[in-house]
Design a protein around this motif. Structure first.
Motif, PDB file in Angstrom:
ATOM      1  N   VAL A 176       0.826  -1.211   0.000  1.00 25.64           N
ATOM      2  CA  VAL A 176       0.000   0.000   0.000  1.00 25.64           C
ATOM      3  C   VAL A 176       0.858   1.259   0.000  1.00 25.64           C
ATOM      4  N   ALA A 177       2.108   1.155   0.481  1.00 30.31           N
ATOM      5  CA  ALA A 177       2.990   2.321   0.472  1.00 30.31           C
ATOM      6  C   ALA A 177       3.310   2.775  -0.946  1.00 30.31           C
ATOM      7  N   LEU A 178       3.197   1.871  -1.930  1.00 31.47           N
ATOM      8  CA  LEU A 178       3.437   2.269  -3.318  1.00 31.47           C
ATOM      9  C   LEU A 178       2.487   3.389  -3.740  1.00 31.47           C
ATOM     10  N   LEU A 179       1.263   3.399  -3.195  1.00 28.31           N
ATOM     11  CA  LEU A 179       0.320   4.472  -3.492  1.00 28.31           C
ATOM     12  C   LEU A 179       0.818   5.801  -2.942  1.00 28.31           C
ATOM     13  N   GLY A 180       1.424   5.780  -1.773  1.00 25.79           N
ATOM     14  CA  GLY A 180       1.980   6.998  -1.191  1.00 25.79           C
ATOM     15  C   GLY A 180       3.168   7.520  -1.976  1.00 25.79           C
ATOM     16  N   LEU A 181       4.008   6.594  -2.446  1.00 30.11           N
ATOM     17  CA  LEU A 181       5.155   7.016  -3.249  1.00 30.11           C
ATOM     18  C   LEU A 181       4.692   7.638  -4.566  1.00 30.11           C
ATOM     19  N   ARG A 182       3.688   7.028  -5.186  1.00 28.17           N
ATOM     20  CA  ARG A 182       3.175   7.591  -6.434  1.00 28.17           C
ATOM     21  C   ARG A 182       2.560   8.970  -6.202  1.00 28.17           C
ATOM     22  N   ASP A 183       1.843   9.112  -5.092  1.00 32.24           N
ATOM     23  CA  ASP A 183       1.231  10.403  -4.775  1.00 32.24           C
ATOM     24  C   ASP A 183       2.283  11.468  -4.478  1.00 32.24           C
ATOM     25  N   SER A 184       3.407  11.058  -3.925  1.00 26.96           N
ATOM     26  CA  SER A 184       4.431  12.024  -3.512  1.00 26.96           C
ATOM     27  C   SER A 184       5.092  12.731  -4.689  1.00 26.96           C
ATOM     28  N   GLU A 190       7.417  15.566 -14.703  1.00 31.40           N
ATOM     29  CA  GLU A 190       7.100  14.309 -15.373  1.00 31.40           C
ATOM     30  C   GLU A 190       6.849  13.247 -14.293  1.00 31.40           C
ATOM     31  N   PRO A 191       5.617  13.155 -13.796  1.00 26.60           N
ATOM     32  CA  PRO A 191       5.329  12.265 -12.656  1.00 26.60           C
ATOM     33  C   PRO A 191       5.724  10.813 -12.892  1.00 26.60           C
ATOM     34  N   SER A 192       5.498  10.295 -14.112  1.00 25.98           N
ATOM     35  CA  SER A 192       5.818   8.888 -14.367  1.00 25.98           C
ATOM     36  C   SER A 192       7.305   8.630 -14.215  1.00 25.98           C
ATOM     37  N   ALA A 193       8.120   9.506 -14.787  1.00 26.10           N
ATOM     38  CA  ALA A 193       9.572   9.342 -14.674  1.00 26.10           C
ATOM     39  C   ALA A 193      10.027   9.497 -13.220  1.00 26.10           C
ATOM     40  N   ALA A 194       9.413  10.455 -12.508  1.00 27.97           N
ATOM     41  CA  ALA A 194       9.783  10.662 -11.109  1.00 27.97           C
ATOM     42  C   ALA A 194       9.408   9.459 -10.254  1.00 27.97           C
ATOM     43  N   TYR A 195       8.276   8.832 -10.601  1.00 22.27           N
ATOM     44  CA  TYR A 195       7.847   7.644  -9.847  1.00 22.27           C
ATOM     45  C   TYR A 195       8.828   6.491 -10.057  1.00 22.27           C
ATOM     46  N   LEU A 338       1.986  -3.618  -8.140  1.00 18.50           N
ATOM     47  CA  LEU A 338       3.011  -4.595  -7.802  1.00 18.50           C
ATOM     48  C   LEU A 338       3.797  -5.029  -9.033  1.00 18.50           C
ATOM     49  N   ASN A 339       3.124  -5.117 -10.165  1.00 15.61           N
ATOM     50  CA  ASN A 339       3.830  -5.468 -11.392  1.00 15.61           C
ATOM     51  C   ASN A 339       4.797  -4.362 -11.807  1.00 15.61           C
ATOM     52  N   GLN A 340       4.420  -3.096 -11.587  1.00 16.82           N
ATOM     53  CA  GLN A 340       5.337  -1.998 -11.854  1.00 16.82           C
ATOM     54  C   GLN A 340       6.572  -2.100 -10.951  1.00 16.82           C
ATOM     55  N   TRP A 341       6.335  -2.377  -9.687  1.00 14.60           N
ATOM     56  CA  TRP A 341       7.451  -2.539  -8.755  1.00 14.60           C
ATOM     57  C   TRP A 341       8.354  -3.680  -9.201  1.00 14.60           C
ATOM     58  N   ALA A 342       7.758  -4.792  -9.587  1.00  6.56           N
ATOM     59  CA  ALA A 342       8.542  -5.940 -10.015  1.00  6.56           C
ATOM     60  C   ALA A 342       9.345  -5.620 -11.265  1.00  6.56           C
ATOM     61  N   GLY A 343       8.727  -4.896 -12.202  1.00  7.05           N
ATOM     62  CA  GLY A 343       9.431  -4.564 -13.427  1.00  7.05           C
ATOM     63  C   GLY A 343      10.622  -3.669 -13.176  1.00  7.05           C
ATOM     64  N   ILE A 344      10.511  -2.753 -12.213  1.00  5.92           N
ATOM     65  CA  ILE A 344      11.618  -1.856 -11.903  1.00  5.92           C
ATOM     66  C   ILE A 344      12.739  -2.601 -11.185  1.00  5.92           C
ATOM     67  N   ASN A 345      12.384  -3.547 -10.373  1.00  2.01           N
ATOM     68  CA  ASN A 345      13.357  -4.128  -9.453  1.00  2.01           C
ATOM     69  C   ASN A 345      13.810  -5.539  -9.786  1.00  2.01           C
ATOM     70  N   LEU A 346      13.221  -6.142 -10.817  1.00  2.00           N
ATOM     71  CA  LEU A 346      13.562  -7.516 -11.153  1.00  2.00           C
ATOM     72  C   LEU A 346      13.362  -8.448  -9.960  1.00  2.00           C
TER      73      LEU A 346
END
Length: 547
Positions: A176-184, A190-195, A338-346
């Protein structure tokens, strides 16, 4: 939020949390609460087993002690939520609870996804705890605390901040913290790049749970000389307990209304007997009533609606006011995060099939090695490419390697860190090709893909990788049209499992591999020169991770 002396704060908090600290000492600890003993006239006393997350277990124990049952008892068992979800789905023979109270509805969804049909996807919330950004006190002071409450964005922009993250694939706090990081980062140009950049920062210190990150704080007695973290998501409840236990490294809670709270759903599972039903009903009614509210407040949790923190208002590092947080998104939206997180972090769950047929004994010119050796070297090096938390299983395949099966297990499904610590590299180095084995490609791929589908895990890259130097050579096995049809039936766009084909050497059948991988949304990569297999394999993993 006024300041108070540390001594006064500790006098107020320690008695209230004493029960909690005893009962949550270990994630696998047992806490048994025997209610009123059965009377002599009670012929069939019933016992209800309740499995709960460690932070809610103390409150449930307090409630159970006050039930005053006439015939029966309640036993509270603490277990990590993801572990319970997996056990309920497997039905492995361990004692099955009648009630499950995990820290989040996400755990119920997970169990249901895994196939535990008697687990409801929702349950009545018995408590709540906001998910906050736990920030080292010195860092918080540098950005204006306690004169004002900082935001997540301000914390992440502060110089020298070292962020960390509990593994979102296994910990509801991280998810659920991923929602907070995206909001931050929503105000960034460029929000997508910053995320993406923010996720990469947090991925550098991804551990199993928030308690692991607390041990890495500056000044922590359990740090052990490892790199310190200064900001990471945690539940408010765990932060309160940490500030009592470790005065040398206090944490400040930074709140975000974009982050759903932990909601502690009361889930009744299948198989409740008529004798157990009155006990379950009594426990549910009590924990949702006044007795539950009192017990919850004593153990550092909030009421289900996020109301004010009642009995732990004297720690100036938390905000006792009521919290109006975002609702938990639908399952599909959480899976996407979660899939976005997985894609970034392998962070992955990978099944690797490696060809050990006789043709793998062919020499690779200019290396002094055979195809088997260069392939296993590439596989060994790839283990270091994955994150330590990645779940990895390796299988060898040829024809009739294990009775009538064309494959056998080399390494069981386990974290890469565990494999590396237990001699997996030495084991891989000893693998040799079979002298006269054929290539049982189709049956091996299909069975492994079916296992990956059963074990699909959100928050990770779920992959099946096959490395082969030839084409299917098993006349007794499934045909190509049949395997393609079966792979097509196993597809689920919401829960993808790409099959990655890696062809080794000039004899690899690229067309055959491409047909198999295309049926799953995967890709085929070929190394005509087996000496280049490491470069090709790494390139394949990097492209999949980036996608």
């Amino acid at each position: 939020m006024g300041r108070h002396s540390d001594g006064r704060r500790r006098r107020l908090l320690v008695p209230a949390l004493a029960t909690a600290l005893v009962l949550v000492a270990g994630a696998a600890a047992w806490a048994t609460v025997k209610t009123v003993r059965a009377r002599p006239t009670c012929e069939q006393p019933a016992k209800v087993l309740v499995t709960a997350s460690a932070d809610i277990a103390p409150a449930l124990s307090l409630v159970a002690r006050g039930l005053g049952l006439q015939c029966g008892s309640v036993e509270i068992q603490t277990r990590e939520a993801t572990q319970v979800a997996e056990r309920l789905a497997l039905s492995d023979g361990s004692p099955r609870p009648q009630v499950w109270v995990p820290d989040s509805t996400l755990a119920l969804r997970r169990a249901h996804q895994l196939g535990a049909d008697d687990v409801p996807e929702t349950g009545a919330s018995v408590a709540s705890s906001p998910v906050v950004l736990a920030v080292a006190a010195d860092v918080a002071k540098g950005i204006g605390w306690p004169d004002r409450a900082p935001t997540w964005a301000e914390v992440l922009a502060a110089p020298g901040v070292v962020p960390g993250m509990p593994d979102p694939a296994r910990d509801a706090v991280g998810a659920v913290a991923l929602l907070g990081l995206r909001d931050s980062v929503k105000a960034a140009p460029e929000p997508s790049a910053a995320y993406v950049a923010t996720l990469r920062r947090f991925s550098a210190n991804t551990l199993g749970a928030e308690t692991d990150l607390m041990a890495r704080l500056p000044g922590s007695s359990d740090g052990g000389g490892t790199a310190a973290v200064t900001a990471f998501p945690a539940s408010e409840n765990s932060l309160l307990r940490h500030n009592i236990e470790d005065a040398k490294s206090p944490l400040v809670a930074v709140y975000s209304t974009a982050v759903p709270t932990l909601d502690y759903p009361f889930a009744e599972l299948g198989g409740i007997t008529p004798q157990q039903r009155p006990i379950v009903d009594a426990l549910r009614d009590a924990v949702l009533g006044d007795a539950g509210a009192d017990a919850i407040s004593k153990t550092g949790l909030r009421a289900a609606g996020g109301q004010a923190l009642r009995e732990h208002t004297d720690d100036p590092r938390v905000s006792p006011q009521g919290i109006r947080a975002a609702n938990l998104p639908p399952a599909a939206a959480v899976d996407e995060l979660l899939n976005q997180w997985a894609g970034i972090n392998l962070s992955a769950r990978v099944q690797v099939l490696i060809d050990v047929s006789g043709s793998m004994n062919a020499q690779v010119p200019g290396t002094g090695l055979d195809r088997m050796q260069v392939t296993m070297q590439a596989a060994a090096k790839a283990m270091h490419l994955f994150k330590p938390a990645t779940q990895l299983r390796m299988l060898a395949f040829s024809t009739r390697l294990d009775g009538d099966k064309d494959y056998r297990e080399l390494l069981p499904m386990a974290p890469v860190a565990q494999h590396l610590a237990t001699g997996a590299l030495d084991k891989l180095a000893r693998v040799r090709a079979t002298a006269d084995g054929g290539t049982g490609l189709y049956d091996s791929v299909l069975d492994t893909y079916r296992a990956a589908r059963r074990e699909w895990e959100p928050g990770r890259l779920n992959l099946v990788i096959v490395m082969t130097d030839g084409r299917n050579e098993d006349p007794r096995g499934i045909s190509r049209p049949e395997v393609l049809a079966e792979l097509a039936k196993l597809q689920d766009p919401r829960r993808p499992i790409p099959l990655i084909g890696v062809g080794i050497g000039p004899d690899a059948d690229q067309a055959e591999l491409t047909q198999l991988t295309s049926a799953t949304g995967g890709q085929t990569f070929v190394a005509p020169d087996p000496a280049k297999i490491t470069d090709v394999f790494f390139g394949a993993l990097s492209r999949i991770a980036g996608g």
